[in-house]
Write a protein that holds these residues in place. Structure first.
Motif, PDB file in Angstrom:
ATOM      1  N   SER A   1      13.345   5.891  -0.342  1.00 43.62           N
ATOM      2  CA  SER A   1      11.891   5.966  -0.291  1.00 43.62           C
ATOM      3  C   SER A   1      11.338   4.586   0.106  1.00 43.62           C
TER       4      SER A   1
ATOM      5  N   ARG B   1       8.224   3.696  -0.269  1.00 42.61           N
ATOM      6  CA  ARG B   1       6.957   3.542  -0.975  1.00 42.61           C
ATOM      7  C   ARG B   1       6.903   2.172  -1.669  1.00 42.61           C
ATOM      8  N   VAL B   2       5.770   1.451  -1.475  1.00 43.63           N
ATOM      9  CA  VAL B   2       5.589   0.133  -2.066  1.00 43.63           C
ATOM     10  C   VAL B   2       4.538   0.240  -3.166  1.00 43.63           C
ATOM     11  N   ASP B   3       4.840  -0.316  -4.306  1.00 46.74           N
ATOM     12  CA  ASP B   3       3.895  -0.292  -5.420  1.00 46.74           C
ATOM     13  C   ASP B   3       2.906  -1.449  -5.258  1.00 46.74           C
ATOM     14  N   LEU B   4       1.631  -1.120  -5.062  1.00 45.23           N
ATOM     15  CA  LEU B   4       0.597  -2.127  -4.812  1.00 45.23           C
ATOM     16  C   LEU B   4      -0.237  -2.464  -6.061  1.00 45.23           C
ATOM     17  N   THR B   5       0.197  -2.034  -7.196  1.00 43.69           N
ATOM     18  CA  THR B   5      -0.569  -2.281  -8.419  1.00 43.69           C
ATOM     19  C   THR B   5      -0.778  -3.774  -8.662  1.00 43.69           C
TER      20      THR B   5
ATOM     21  N   SER C   1      -4.406  -6.001  -8.683  1.00 44.78           N
ATOM     22  CA  SER C   1      -4.796  -6.859  -9.805  1.00 44.78           C
ATOM     23  C   SER C   1      -5.094  -8.276  -9.334  1.00 44.78           C
TER      24      SER C   1
END
Length: 175
Positions: free
Chosen positions: A14, A16-20, A24
Motif C-alpha cells: 500500500s 498510503r501515507v499518513d499525513l496526521t 498537526s
C-alpha cells in the motif's frame, strides 16, 4: 500446455501515507505565525497632556496642575494628599485615611468638581489625574489599597511615581 510456469506477481504494498503529523505541524505553524504577527503590532498608550489654551480661570495657571492630585504614601498607613503644585497648592497638603470617609470621599469630590468645570468649558470627560508616590517605607498593602480606591472612585488617569521631591519627603516625615 498445462505445465506452463505461472507468472509470479509481486505483492504490491500500500502506498498510503499518513499525513496526521503533517497536519498537526501545519496547524502549529499557523498558530505560531498568527501570534507573532499580533505581538509584533505596535501598541500605543493615550497620553493626556494639558491644553495650551488661555481660557482657564483656575488659580495656579492653565497647566495640568489644576487637575492633578498627588497622594504620598508613608509608613504606618500614613497618607498625605494635595492638589496642584506643592509650592502653590490649590488644596493644601493634609493627612487623611484610607476608606470611604477618607481618600475616596476626597477623590470623588475633587473629580466631580473638575468634571463640572471641564463640562462648562466644553471639554466633557476630563477628570482628575492622580499621582501616587509611595515611599520606600510604605508597605505593599497600602499601594494595593490606593489602587483599589482609584478603581472604586472611577479615576481613569493615574500614575505611580517613585521619586519624591525634598519638600515632599519633609512633608511626609512631619506630623
Amino acid at each position: 500446455m498445462e505445465n506452463l510456469p505461472k507468472k509470479v506477481r509481486s505483492k504490491k504494498l500500500s502506498t498510503r501515507v499518513d499525513l496526521t503529523a503533517m497536519v498537526s505541524v501545519s496547524f502549529l505553524l499557523i498558530i505560531f505565525f498568527m501570534v507573532t504577527i499580533e505581538l509584533a503590532k505596535p501598541k500605543g498608550i493615550d497620553l493626556g497632556l494639558p491644553d495650551n489654551d488661555v481660557t482657564c480661570g483656575w488659580r495656579g495657571g492653565c497647566g495640568g496642575e489644576n487637575r492633578s492630585v498627588t497622594i504620598l504614601l508613608g509608613e504606618n498607613n500614613k497618607l498625605v494628599t494635595y492638589t496642584g503644585l506643592l509650592h502653590i497648592p490649590i488644596v493644601a497638603p493634609k493627612e487623611t485615611i484610607y476608606g470611604k470617609n477618607g481618600i475616596r470621599k476626597e477623590l470623588y469630590a475633587r473629580n466631580k468638581k473638575v468634571l463640572e468645570y471641564s463640562a462648562a468649558l466644553g471639554k466633557a470627560g476630563r477628570g482628575i489625574t492622580v499621582i501616587i508616590k509611595p515611599s520606600k517605607k510604605c508597605n505593599y498593602k497600602n499601594l494595593v489599597d490606593i489602587l483599589d480606591e482609584m478603581a472604586i472612585a472611577k479615576i481613569d488617569t493615574y500614575a505611580i511615581v517613585p521619586e519624591f521631591t525634598p519638600e515632599e519627603a519633609k512633608l511626609l516625615a512631619s506630623k
